[in-house]
Write a protein that holds these residues in place. Structure first.
Motif, mmCIF file in Angstrom:
data_model
loop_
_atom_site.group_PDB
_atom_site.id
_atom_site.type_symbol
_atom_site.label_atom_id
_atom_site.label_comp_id
_atom_site.label_asym_id
_atom_site.label_seq_id
_atom_site.Cartn_x
_atom_site.Cartn_y
_atom_site.Cartn_z
ATOM 1 N N SER A 60 0.852 -1.298 0.028
ATOM 2 C CA SER A 60 0.036 -0.118 0.034
ATOM 3 C C SER A 60 0.866 1.199 -0.175
ATOM 4 N N SER A 61 1.867 1.258 0.482
ATOM 5 C CA SER A 61 2.856 2.205 0.724
ATOM 6 C C SER A 61 3.548 2.712 -0.672
ATOM 7 N N LYS A 63 1.789 1.815 -3.812
ATOM 8 C CA LYS A 63 0.875 1.849 -4.714
ATOM 9 C C LYS A 63 0.476 3.250 -5.156
#
Length: 119
Positions: A60-61, A63
C-alpha cells in the motif's frame, strides 16, 4: 540461477529510479517475480510482485507510485519508482519463485541494490 539487480542510487525526494533484475538463465516455469526491500534496522518487506499471468500486486505504501513489469524474453524484472520519498530508502532485492522441472519448486534471491532518497 543467479539474479542480478541494478539501478539503485541516490536521488532527491520526488525523483525517479528504475531497477532491473536479470536472471542468469531461464527455468522450467516462473510463477512469481517480485521486489522486496529492507531498510536499516527493519525487516524485509514486500514491495511488488508480478505473476506468470502478468497480474501485479503492490504494498500500500508504494501503490500508485511504483510499477512492476517483466520482460520474459530477456529474463528481466523491472521496478519503475516514481515520486520517491525518503522512507523508500532501503536495499531492494529481487525474488523469483517457480519450478526447475515439473516436480521441484525453487526460490531465488538476488543481492540487493541500494536506493537512497534524500529530503
Amino acid at each position: 540461477v543467479q539474479l542480478q539487480a541494478s539501478g539503485g542510487g541516490l536521488v532527491q525526494a520526488g525523483g525517479s529510479l528504475r531497477l532491473s533484475c536479470v536472471a542468469s538463465e531461464a527455468i522450467f516455469m516462473i510463477e512469481t517475480m517480485g521486489w522486496y526491500r529492507q531498510a536499516p534496522g527493519k525487516q524485509r518487506e514486500l514491495v511488488a510482485t508480478i505473476s506468470r499471468s502478468g497480474s501485479s500486486s503492490y504494498a500500500s505504501s508504494v501503490k500508485g507510485r511504483f510499477t512492476v513489469s517483466r520482460d520474459a524474453s530477456k529474463n528481466t524484472l523491472y521496478l519503475q519508482m516514481n515520486r520517491l520519498k525518503p522512507e523508500d530508502t532501503a536495499a531492494y532485492y529481487c525474488n523469483l519463485e517457480g519450478f526447475s522441472d515439473p516436480w521441484n519448486g525453487v526460490n531465488y534471491w538476488g543481492k540487493g541494490t541500494l536506493v537512497t532518497v534524500s529530503s
